[in-house]
Design an enzyme around this catalytic site. Structure first.
Site: not given
Ligand code: BGC
Length: 505
Positions: A99, A144, A189, A331, A333, A402
């Site tokens: 991607r 992006h 995002e 995405n 985290y 992501e």
């Molecule tokens: C974004 C990336 C970023 C990653 C880590 C995502 O929010 O799409 O561009 O580097 O998180 O922060």
């Protein structure tokens, strides 16, 4: 004596139990694995061969620099020149897909479609062809974060005219690359673009129009996305046979206690952060979530505004936006705890997105901490996000576009390995519950420019030596572990890469 022997025997069984292997789990048939990057974060070549300026070129050259280490993406990982090595890495890894994003001003230097930059076109054609020749499926993100600066001069994502210009740009890409691209993401995002860039100062263009800019941006982003989807659907899909969707960043917000207030705070946080974009596109009824409308409308009235700071979506706009994504690009985290109490008064600017949301978001110190201040490892959070997407939006097809972990550097990244394994395990839990997850993308293939944090945080499964003119790429331990996961389509917590058996290879 007999009791002592019995005790020892039991202790031994316990010990063996603790050391015993965790069961290997397999991914469903057809599950795809990839890695992700974005143009500004890796390409460099910022002013080469006719490329125009983006808002990040401008932001990183501001004096004084707003970037933590004073760095910029002028050269970054130099993928503009080293793309063949990048594809070699994808092949080394056995990735199913990669991607990447297109730099809008590399293709259209001023942002407008009257002038196409041939060198930019050549670059992306070379990259895409190189991938295809090596059996890697290209997964293309149209936008992006690197808006052409000339469009920002016109107000960027807060000016409704952006929707037309975005469509012109998307059309150029469908025409030029659509014969080979079968997976499209319109926009990456929206929250990070709108809230962090227009409502705050965490991303370019650092506009800080709190409580106003992020909502104007949100409406335009939704319309731009929906028009691109409909354009593709109506004019290209039958010839090009691709799928097209959007990537939304979803953190999990868990109530800090089980009080009604904290549960409402966590719900509001989820509806503000991702329901704002997910609901209009994926829900049955469409439109902004009621929590968002209620909070912003009420606060705007109390604050004496002539109308709500949240722009209305007309009935026809609601219909137009609804159902415009072939998959949910997720995405994700991390997780935060949410609570609500009187201490909120005076904590945030008025008006502002965070004040409207009315939730205080905090970390839990017991969760493992990444190198990025906002990033903690909370694997069950991803299961809850997936479960909520399933329940709210009728179990759409999900590509995790992501997910990843930051360190401060080094090849031995056991914490990243633990994070990736635990998150993949939690994704398998969600799949077992019936969530329709089709693929997983690690952020990131290589170290890159981490926005305002420059090069201080490393997300790559390959290290990039930014001090070397060659920008040498070296696999980290996590690269070998991920490679084995891809090869076997299975998660084995006990796998130790041969290359790292005696420490660093
Ligand atoms: C974004 C990336 C970023 C990653 C880590 C995502 O929010 O799409 O561009 O580097 O998180 O922060």
């Amino acid at each position: 004596m007999l009791r002592v022997v019995l005790f020892c025997a039991l202790a031994l069984i316990e010990l063996n139990g603790a050391n015993s292997k965790r069961a290997i789990r397999t991914f469903p048939e057809g599950f795809q694995f990839g890695a992700s990057t974005a143009a500004y974060q890796i390409e460099g070549g910022w002013n080469e061969d006719g490329k125009g300026l983006s808002i990040w070129d401008v932001t990183t050259h501001m004096e004084p620099s707003p970037i933590l280490d004073g760095s910029n993406g002028d050269i970054a990982a130099n993928s503009y020149h080293l793309y063949k090595r990048d594809v070699e890495i994808m092949k080394e890894m056995g990735l199913n897909f990669y991607r990447f994003s297109i730099s809008w001003p590399r293709i259209l230097p001023t942002g407008f479609s009257n002038k196409i930059n041939q060198a930019g076109l050549d670059y992306y054609n070379n990259l895409i062809n190189e991938m295809l020749e090596n059996g890697i499926t290209p997964f293309l993100t149209i936008y992006h974060s690197d808006l052409p600066n000339d469009l920002q001069k016109l107000g960027g994502w807060t000016n409704p005219i952006i929707v037309d210009y975005f469509i012109d740009y998307a059309k150029v890409l469908f025409d030029l690359f659509g014969d080979r691209i079968k997976f499209w993401i319109t926009i990456n995002e929206p929250k990070q673009i709108c809230y962090e860039g227009y409502g705050f100062v965490d991303k370019a263009p650092l506009l800080n129009m709190t409580g106003i800019g992020e909502y104007l941006c949100a409406k335009n982003i939704l319309l731009a996305h929906a028009r691109a989807y409909r354009l593709y659907d109506e004019q290209y899909r039958s010839k090009q046979n691709g799928v097209i969707g959007i990537s939304i960043s979803c953190s999990w917000y868990e109530p800090a206690t089980d009080s009604v207030e904290d549960q409402q705070a966590a719900l509001d946080a989820r509806r503000f952060d991702w329901g704002q974009y997910g609901h209009p596109i994926f829900s049955k009824e469409g439109g902004f979530p009621i929590e968002l409308k209620r909070n912003v409308d009420t606060k705007s009235a109390k604050q004496g505004f002539a109308r709500s700071r949240l722009p209305k979506l007309s009935e026809s706009e609601v219909e137009f936006i609804k159902g415009t994504s072939d998959f949910f690009g997720l995405n994700t985290y991390t997780t935060k705890l949410a609570y609500r109490n009187a201490s909120l008064e005076g904590m945030y600017a008025v008006p502002s997105y965070r004040d409207d949301m009315g939730a205080i978001l905090v970390k839990d110190d017991s969760w493992p901490q990444g190198a990025s201040s906002w990033l903690q490892e909370v694997p069950w959070g991803i299961t809850k996000v997936l479960r909520e997407i399933n329940e709210l939006y009728g179990n759409p097809r999900v590509y995790i576009t992501e997910n990843g972990w930051s360190t401060t550097g080094g090849l031995l990244d056991d914490d990243r390995i633990r994070y990736l394994r635990n998150y993949l395990d939690a994704i398998l839990d969600a799949i077992d519950e019936g969530c329709n997850v089709k693929g997983y993308t690690v952020w990131s293939l290589i170290d890159n420019f981490e926005w305002l944090n420059g090069y201080s945080e490393k997300f790559g499964i390959y290290e990039v030596d930014f001090s070397s003119p060659n920008r040498t790429r070296t696999p980290r331990k996590s690269a070998f572990v991920y490679k084995e996961i891809i090869r076997t389509k299975a998660l084995d917590f006990d796998y130790e890469p041969e290359e790292f058996k005696d420490g660093i290879n």
